[in-house]
Design a protein around this motif. Structure first.
Motif, PDB file in Angstrom:
ATOM      1  N   PRO A 178       0.894  -1.138   0.184  1.00 31.90           N
ATOM      2  CA  PRO A 178       0.156  -0.087   0.064  1.00 31.90           C
ATOM      3  C   PRO A 178       0.797   1.134   0.003  1.00 31.90           C
ATOM      4  N   LEU A 179       2.044   1.133   0.710  1.00 30.14           N
ATOM      5  CA  LEU A 179       2.707   2.355   0.723  1.00 30.14           C
ATOM      6  C   LEU A 179       3.348   2.674  -0.678  1.00 30.14           C
ATOM      7  N   ILE A 180       3.922   1.644  -1.360  1.00 28.78           N
ATOM      8  CA  ILE A 180       4.520   1.821  -2.711  1.00 28.78           C
ATOM      9  C   ILE A 180       3.081   2.405  -3.791  1.00 28.78           C
ATOM     10  N   ASP A 181       2.084   1.974  -3.499  1.00 28.01           N
ATOM     11  CA  ASP A 181       0.899   2.443  -4.116  1.00 28.01           C
ATOM     12  C   ASP A 181       0.684   3.861  -4.020  1.00 28.01           C
ATOM     13  N   GLN A 182       0.961   4.212  -2.705  1.00 31.21           N
ATOM     14  CA  GLN A 182       0.567   5.611  -2.343  1.00 31.21           C
ATOM     15  C   GLN A 182       1.868   6.510  -2.523  1.00 31.21           C
ATOM     16  N   LEU A 183       2.700   6.148  -3.179  1.00 24.21           N
ATOM     17  CA  LEU A 183       4.001   7.019  -3.635  1.00 24.21           C
ATOM     18  C   LEU A 183       3.667   7.539  -5.056  1.00 24.21           C
ATOM     19  N   LYS A 184       3.889   8.885  -5.471  1.00 24.94           N
ATOM     20  CA  LYS A 184       3.730   9.348  -6.670  1.00 24.94           C
ATOM     21  C   LYS A 184       4.912   8.732  -7.660  1.00 24.94           C
ATOM     22  N   PRO A 185       4.702   8.738  -8.806  1.00 25.53           N
ATOM     23  CA  PRO A 185       5.699   8.544  -9.771  1.00 25.53           C
ATOM     24  C   PRO A 185       7.086   9.594  -9.766  1.00 25.53           C
ATOM     25  N   GLY A 186       8.075   9.146  -9.515  1.00 21.73           N
ATOM     26  CA  GLY A 186       9.120  10.156  -9.467  1.00 21.73           C
ATOM     27  C   GLY A 186       9.469  10.150  -7.787  1.00 21.73           C
ATOM     28  N   GLY A 187       8.592   9.591  -6.713  1.00 18.68           N
ATOM     29  CA  GLY A 187       8.600   9.580  -5.611  1.00 18.68           C
ATOM     30  C   GLY A 187       9.667   8.784  -4.747  1.00 18.68           C
ATOM     31  N   ARG A 188       9.908   8.934  -3.422  1.00 13.65           N
ATOM     32  CA  ARG A 188      11.037   8.367  -2.769  1.00 13.65           C
ATOM     33  C   ARG A 188      10.402   7.823  -1.345  1.00 13.65           C
ATOM     34  N   MET A 189      10.803   6.649  -0.985  1.00 14.85           N
ATOM     35  CA  MET A 189      10.470   5.984   0.201  1.00 14.85           C
ATOM     36  C   MET A 189      11.785   5.629   0.954  1.00 14.85           C
TER      37      MET A 189
END
Ligand code: SAM
Length: 234
Positions: A178-189
């Motif tokens: 779910p966290l990957i899904d909620q990251l914008k394209p170009g985003g970082r976790m």
């Protein structure tokens, strides 16, 4: 107009924070080959030099507030080591217009550091008394751009998604989808992954514009486990 002079206690705390920032810079140099970040950004270091960490620790720990180490905050939880807070913040490459999700509010200190750098921080804590306390301190310090939520952060916070960056400060067994899904394209976790008895790895997960992710290991770390029903499953 008259300006109030800083008290002796305020000056001592400012000096202790400056020493802490110098230690963080030295550790960043020492670990730079592994992390890829031998020097943290000026804005990140300025935030570390500004946020009053002593306000986020229990009164008994006050004298240790600017030691470069984790401290207990009650409920069996900890406030992270300042160097790790700075590293994780730097790895996120925070920008002033960013919206950021934090999983694991704890004391609220990491959220405050982020709030100095980005437009909006949503932070989720599973232990209600910690969330309440963090909300109170952040409010007293005037952080209007932080929203503290109570819940299981494994599922992120869909109502506020997508996020430019996500930071997780408790370790799940694997990166939550779910966290990957909620990251914008170009985003970082930035997220520690591994079991409580394993060596956990601090991962930098980057979501490409086509939605695929790349993952890079940075450092071995030791975080409290991500609790809740789903955090421990592989
Ligand atoms: N970022 C915090 C700070 O600045 O003080 C330190 C976080 S502490 C190392 C980890 C926190 O994650 C704990 O407060 C713990 O209760 C919380 N936590 C653990 N599992 C969680 C979950 N599933 N959802 C939300 N918070 C969780």
């Amino acid at each position: 107009m008259t300006h109030a002079q800083p008290s002796e206690a305020q000056e001592q705390r400012a000096a202790a924070r400056a020493r802490m920032v110098a230690e963080i810079a030295a550790m960043a140099r020492d670990t730079g080959a592994e992390t890829g970040r031998p020097r943290f950004g000026d804005a990140v270091m300025a935030a570390m030099g500004k946020v009053p960490r002593h306000r986020f620790v229990p009164a008994l720990e006050d004298i240790f507030a600017y030691d470069n180490r984790p401290l207990p905050i009650g409920e069996g939880q900890t406030i992270s080591q300042p160097y790790i807070v700075a590293l994780m913040t730097d790895l996120l490459d925070p920008k002033s217009a960013d919206t950021v999700l934090e999983v694991g509010t704890g004391s609220g200190y990491q959220a405050a550091v982020l709030a100095e750098l980005v437009a909006k921080v949503t932070t989720i804590e599973i232990v209600e008394p910690l969330a309440r306390r963090a909300r109170q301190v952040l409010g007293e310090l005037g952080y209007r751009n932080v929203e503290v939520r109570v819940g299981d952060g494994y599922g992120g916070w869909p109502a506020a998604a997508p996020f430019d960056a996500i930071i997780v400060t408790a370790a799940p067994a694997a990166v939550p989808q779910p966290l990957i899904d909620q990251l914008k394209p170009g985003g970082r976790m930035v997220i520690p992954v591994g079991g409580p008895s394993d060596v956990q790895q601090l991962l930098l997960v980057e979501k490409q514009l086509d939605g695929r992710t790349t993952t890079r290991r940075t450092l071995p770390v030791r975080f409290v486990p991500l609790t809740g029903d789903r955090g421990r499953k592989q």
